[in-house]
Design a protein around this motif. Structure first.
Motif, short mmCIF file in Angstrom:
data_model
loop_
_atom_site.label_atom_id
_atom_site.label_comp_id
_atom_site.label_asym_id
_atom_site.label_seq_id
_atom_site.Cartn_x
_atom_site.Cartn_y
_atom_site.Cartn_z
N ALA A 1 -6.19 17.76 16.17
CA ALA A 1 -6.30 16.91 14.97
C ALA A 1 -4.93 16.47 14.47
CB ALA A 1 -7.01 17.70 13.89
N PRO A 2 -4.86 15.27 13.86
CA PRO A 2 -3.59 14.86 13.26
C PRO A 2 -3.25 15.74 12.06
CG PRO A 2 -5.29 13.19 12.92
CD PRO A 2 -5.91 14.27 13.73
N ASN A 3 -1.95 15.88 11.75
CA ASN A 3 -1.58 16.66 10.56
C ASN A 3 -0.77 15.81 9.60
OD1 ASN A 3 1.45 17.37 11.09
ND2 ASN A 3 0.37 17.74 13.02
N PHE A 4 -1.06 16.01 8.29
CA PHE A 4 -0.43 15.21 7.24
C PHE A 4 0.79 15.95 6.70
CE2 PHE A 4 -0.02 13.90 2.76
CZ PHE A 4 0.10 12.53 2.93
N GLN A 5 1.92 15.26 6.64
CA GLN A 5 3.16 15.87 6.12
C GLN A 5 3.61 15.04 4.91
OE1 GLN A 5 5.93 15.96 9.44
NE2 GLN A 5 4.52 17.11 10.73
N PRO A 6 3.40 15.58 3.68
CA PRO A 6 3.75 14.79 2.50
C PRO A 6 5.24 14.48 2.42
CG PRO A 6 3.15 17.03 1.87
CD PRO A 6 2.89 16.91 3.35
N TYR A 7 5.60 13.34 1.82
CA TYR A 7 7.01 12.97 1.69
C TYR A 7 7.71 13.76 0.60
CZ TYR A 7 6.67 9.03 4.89
OH TYR A 7 6.53 8.25 6.00
N LEU B 1 0.86 -1.19 0.00
CA LEU B 1 0.00 0.00 0.00
C LEU B 1 0.88 1.23 0.00
CD1 LEU B 1 -2.54 -1.30 2.60
CD2 LEU B 1 -3.17 -0.49 0.33
N PRO B 2 0.64 2.16 -0.94
CA PRO B 2 1.49 3.37 -0.97
C PRO B 2 1.14 4.29 0.21
CG PRO B 2 -0.27 3.54 -2.60
CD PRO B 2 -0.40 2.17 -1.99
N MET B 3 2.17 4.93 0.75
CA MET B 3 1.96 5.92 1.82
C MET B 3 2.63 7.20 1.34
SD MET B 3 2.95 3.49 5.10
CE MET B 3 4.57 3.08 4.48
N HIS B 4 1.82 8.23 1.09
CA HIS B 4 2.34 9.46 0.49
C HIS B 4 2.90 10.44 1.51
CE1 HIS B 4 0.22 7.98 -3.08
NE2 HIS B 4 1.11 8.69 -3.74
N GLY B 5 2.78 10.14 2.78
CA GLY B 5 3.33 11.07 3.78
C GLY B 5 3.16 10.51 5.18
N ARG B 6 3.55 11.36 6.14
CA ARG B 6 3.37 10.99 7.55
C ARG B 6 2.09 11.64 8.06
NH1 ARG B 6 9.26 13.48 8.94
NH2 ARG B 6 10.47 11.58 8.72
N MET B 7 1.37 10.91 8.88
CA MET B 7 0.24 11.52 9.60
C MET B 7 0.68 11.59 11.05
SD MET B 7 -2.83 12.65 8.97
CE MET B 7 -3.71 11.76 7.70
N VAL B 8 0.85 12.82 11.52
CA VAL B 8 1.39 13.00 12.87
C VAL B 8 0.24 13.25 13.84
CG1 VAL B 8 2.93 14.41 14.29
CG2 VAL B 8 3.56 13.86 11.93
N ARG C 1 5.15 11.41 -4.38
CA ARG C 1 6.11 10.46 -3.81
C ARG C 1 5.45 9.58 -2.76
NH1 ARG C 1 10.04 10.64 -7.42
NH2 ARG C 1 11.62 12.23 -7.06
N ALA C 2 5.71 8.28 -2.84
CA ALA C 2 5.15 7.38 -1.82
C ALA C 2 6.16 6.28 -1.50
CB ALA C 2 3.85 6.76 -2.31
#
Ligand SMILES: Cc1cc2nc3c(=O)[nH]c(=O)nc-3n(C[C@H](O)[C@H](O)[C@H](O)COP(=O)(O)OP(=O)(O)OC[C@H]3O[C@@H](n4cnc5c(N)ncnc54)[C@H](O)[C@@H]3O)c2cc1C
Length: 448
Positions: A98-104, A85-92, A110-111
């Motif tokens: 709320a959690p925040n998404f940080q793209p790679y 499964l591709p993961m395009h970033g970190r979910m912190v 990019r994944a």
């Protein structure tokens, strides 16, 4: 004493043995088989395609550019991506809010890819099994190599003759132990324990497009998605802290307090916590990686040569690169094993040292820095620079995970980029200061 079995001799006359049918051992077996080098693989476990996985050791890996490039060479890239499964970033996930998404990547394209280590191992075993010249032998624990006699030592069987032994038997390598090499095994005070977030109403309970992180200063939890819509979570805590929670009630209360947004998604939390083992995290620095006696030449690869902590998601990626390098060196030396193995270790050592350091550094980034707003602003600035200066400014994460640049070249490249940026920033500041000064003087002159 040499037994009747043992590796068959190839055209060059050498009997080649690989110890360990893990990720590196299997990939190397396929590469050698394809070169026409017969090889026998000795694995201490029973065939995992028949016997299944150990509890709490499911481990899902992030496979990125280096791993995929290696898998491509044996025709396994597409099959592996289908199992991933591709993961395009970190979910912190902060403790509150709320959690925040940080793209790679700078362009969200990019994944990295979450794949079950056991599943990837099974694909590699299937491919090795189907490769002419590769023989797999399970439930064969190797205890060492006698390089003078040219024998592989087995726990429950007679010694077997071997001219070349390639040791892919993991971080606690028995082969390495038998050679008396210079080895430094540096254990982290943190251990790891796996937990599970099962599917919720048949769907993923968290966003499956991200590697989830719950940074908690000196410790953290991460979660990677699985194809069955569950998540494997891994706690990285100081080892003593695992013992501090005794009862199911204490475990539940602790998770409600420190991981509130996920505690309710773990119905088996108390049971997993009690029964899943605590694993160790070790950085192995060994040198040399090769040993030559009158009877056999030995080389270490993968975790046996350079186990690293998992915080950059590179251990398997790096082990795969070793296999590709051994294959390349054999081509360059025309199949001369002694020359190829010595070239291989010379070429790889600086890179594996570099990724070992970067992996340790990334632990602090993941468990601590990612939570800070300053870090997020810096990340946004980095991605903006990557977009403006395409190809000329590239982040460390990008170079490690989305390129095949030798790891050893990355720290120097990052330092160079930072120097240029600092000089450009200083230049811009100087121009700004001169402009402000000139405007101030002009304004003063105009005054009556
Ligand atoms: C929690 C965790 C998370 C990780 N996450 C990532 C990630 O996201 N990305 C990534 O790239 N890497 C990751 N890794 C690292 C990755 O799992 C290893 O780097 C990789 O498995 C190394 O492959 P290997 O073949 O060298 O060793 P192993 O996979 O350990 O294989 C060694 C094999 O040798 C066999 N063996 C051992 N001793 C003997 C013996 N005496 N005789 C015969 N056989 C023997 C073992 O049974 C095994 O099959 C992670 C590791 C951990 C612990």
């Amino acid at each position: 004493m040499a037994g009747d079995g043992g590796p068959a001799a190839g055209e060059g006359g050498e009997r080649v043995a690989i110890v360990g049918a893990g990720l590196a051992g299997c990939l190397l077996a396929v590469l050698l088989g394809r070169r026409g080098v017969p090889v026998t693989v000795y694995e201490r476990r029973p065939d995992p395609r028949v016997s299944g996985a150990e509890r709490g050791r499911s481990i899902n890996l992030a496979v990125s550019a280096r791993g995929l490039a290696a898998l491509e060479q044996v025709g396994l890239r597409e099959r592996s991506l289908k199992q991933a499964l591709p993961m395009h970033g970190r979910m912190v996930h902060p403790v509150s809010g709320a959690p925040n998404f940080q793209p790679y990547g700078s362009d969200r394209g990019r994944a990295i890819n979450s794949i079950s280590r056991a599943e990837l191992n099974r694909s590699l075993l299937d491919t090795a099994d189907a490769t002419p010249g590769v023989t797999l032998r399970f439930s064969q624990r190797v205890t060492g190599v006698d390089t003078a006699a040219g024998t592989l030592l087995l726990e429950d069987a007679d010694d077997e003759p071997a001219d070349v032994v390639l040791a892919g038997d993991g971080a606690y390598s028995a082969v390495r132990g038998s050679l008396g090499l210079d080895v430094d095994a540096d254990f982290l005070e943190h251990g790891y324990k796996e937990l599970t977030v099962p599917p919720k109403d048949g769907e993923f309970a968290l966003d499956p497009d991200a590697l989830h992180i719950w940074p908690r200063g000196t410790s953290m939890m991460i979660a990677l998605p699985n194809l069955d819509r569950s998540f494997t979570c891994t706690l990285f805590w100081p080892k003593d802290d695992f013992d501090a929670l005794g009862t199911p009630e204490e475990v539940a209360a602790y998770f409600e307090r420190h991981y509130p947004d996920v505690a309710g998604l773990m119905p088996d939390l108390a049971d997993d916590y009690e029964h899943n083992p605590v694993g160790s995290l070790v950085t192995v620095r060994a040198w040399p990686w090769t040993r030559r006696g009158d009877g056999a030449a030995v080389a270490l690869l993968g975790d046996a040569a350079h186990a690293i902590v998992p915080f950059f998601g590179q251990g398997a990626n790096c082990a795969f690169e070793d296999c590709i390098e051994i294959d390349r060196c054999l081509t360059e030396t025309g199949g001369d094993w002694a020359g190829a193995l010595s070239l291989y270790q010379e070429r790889r050592k600086a890179s594996t040292d570099a990724i070992a350091e970067m992996a340790l550094d990334n632990f602090i980034e993941m468990r601590d820095r990612v939570a800070s707003p300053v870090y997020r602003a810096k990340q946004a600035a980095t991605h903006a620079l990557e977009r403006c200066l395409a190809g000329r400014y590239v982040s460390r994460y990008e170079l490690v995970s989305f390129s095949t640049m030798p790891y050893a070249e990355i720290p120097a490249r990052i330092r160079r980029q930072n120097r240029i940026l600092a000089a450009a920033a200083a230049g811009a500041a100087a121009v700004l200061a001169l402009t402000v000064r000139a405007l101030t003087v002009r304004t003063r002159r105009r005054r009556p």
